[in-house]
Design a protein around this motif. Structure first.
Motif, short mmCIF file in Angstrom:
data_model
loop_
_atom_site.label_atom_id
_atom_site.label_comp_id
_atom_site.label_asym_id
_atom_site.label_seq_id
_atom_site.Cartn_x
_atom_site.Cartn_y
_atom_site.Cartn_z
N GLU A 1 0.89 -1.25 0.06
CA GLU A 1 0.08 -0.03 -0.24
C GLU A 1 0.95 1.19 0.13
N ARG A 2 0.47 2.06 -0.86
CA ARG A 2 1.10 3.46 -1.02
C ARG A 2 0.18 4.72 -0.54
N SER A 3 0.30 5.14 0.75
CA SER A 3 -0.79 6.11 1.02
C SER A 3 0.19 7.19 1.72
N LEU A 4 -0.53 8.23 2.07
CA LEU A 4 0.16 9.43 2.57
C LEU A 4 0.36 9.74 4.07
N SER A 5 0.89 10.62 4.48
CA SER A 5 1.32 10.89 5.87
C SER A 5 -0.14 11.51 6.44
N ALA A 6 -0.29 11.57 7.62
CA ALA A 6 -1.44 11.96 8.31
C ALA A 6 -1.52 13.49 8.09
N GLY A 7 -0.78 14.30 8.17
CA GLY A 7 -0.79 15.70 7.55
C GLY A 7 -1.47 15.71 6.04
N ASN A 8 -0.95 14.95 5.16
CA ASN A 8 -1.39 15.08 3.93
C ASN A 8 -2.88 14.31 3.88
N ARG A 9 -3.08 13.35 4.51
CA ARG A 9 -4.37 13.08 4.40
C ARG A 9 -5.55 14.10 4.90
N LEU A 10 -4.98 14.84 6.05
CA LEU A 10 -6.09 15.62 6.37
C LEU A 10 -6.11 17.09 5.58
N ALA A 11 -5.17 17.37 4.86
CA ALA A 11 -5.27 18.31 4.10
C ALA A 11 -6.12 17.84 2.67
N ASN A 12 -6.04 16.61 2.41
CA ASN A 12 -6.85 16.17 1.39
C ASN A 12 -8.25 16.08 1.65
N SER A 13 -8.57 15.76 2.99
CA SER A 13 -9.86 15.76 3.57
C SER A 13 -10.59 17.14 3.65
N SER A 14 -9.77 18.20 3.88
CA SER A 14 -10.32 19.43 3.99
C SER A 14 -11.01 19.96 2.75
N LEU A 15 -10.75 19.45 1.57
CA LEU A 15 -11.55 19.66 0.31
C LEU A 15 -13.01 19.38 0.39
N GLY A 16 -13.30 18.43 1.33
CA GLY A 16 -14.91 18.41 1.64
C GLY A 16 -15.17 18.72 2.93
N GLY A 17 -14.05 18.80 3.93
CA GLY A 17 -14.65 19.04 5.31
C GLY A 17 -14.74 20.51 5.48
N LEU A 18 -13.98 21.31 4.94
CA LEU A 18 -14.10 22.73 5.09
C LEU A 18 -15.73 23.16 4.48
N PRO A 19 -15.95 22.99 3.29
CA PRO A 19 -17.25 23.33 2.90
C PRO A 19 -18.52 22.75 3.45
#
Length: 138
Positions: free
Chosen positions: A2-20
């Motif tokens: 599995e190739r995934s991202l760091s926790a910081g990157n994951r949170l940044a990517n989820s902000s695209l939906g989280g903030l709106p």
């Protein structure tokens, strides 16, 4: 593998939906009338899905196939159909009917505002994917 991202990157990517989504919740609370409130609830649900999918962006692969999790869809491609990994980065592959296809690896796209550690981690993941694609697995 599995190739995934760091926790910081994951949170940044989820902000695209989280903030709106947070803004949508505030609107739902203040909205008067059934239709505006109902539409706001649908928007909040959509943004929630986007936030969860953003958090889960990544790639899983084994000797037979690769699974790419993006914002809107998850694509599974057989190893034998893959023709390469591009610089974008994306998986180039050929469908069963012979058409050339392209699936972006959204999790590993680098941007101007990223830290150097994040960029290096993403480039390493793409390099490993290229090696896997060339070797034919594992």
């Amino acid at each position: 593998m599995e190739r995934s991202l760091s926790a910081g990157n994951r949170l940044a990517n989820s902000s695209l939906g989280g903030l709106p989504g947070v803004v949508g919740v505030a609107y739902v609370v203040q909205a008067e009338g059934g239709v505006p409130r109902g539409l706001a609830v649908l928007g909040v649900l959509g943004f929630s899905v986007l936030a969860v999918r953003g958090y889960r962006l990544g790639v899983t692969y084994d000797h037979a196939r690769i699974t790419v999790r993006g914002y809107l869809r998850t694509r599974v491609v057989d190893r034998g159909d893959i023709t390469g990994i591009t610089d974008f980065p994306a998986v180039r592959w050929t469908s069963r009917d012979g058409r050339t296809r392209w699936t972006p690896l959204t999790a590993f796209v680098t941007g101007a505002g990223e830290t150097s550690a994040s960029r290096v981690r993403k480039e390493h993941a793409v390099r490993k994917l290229r090696q896997w694609a060339v070797r034919g697995g594992g």
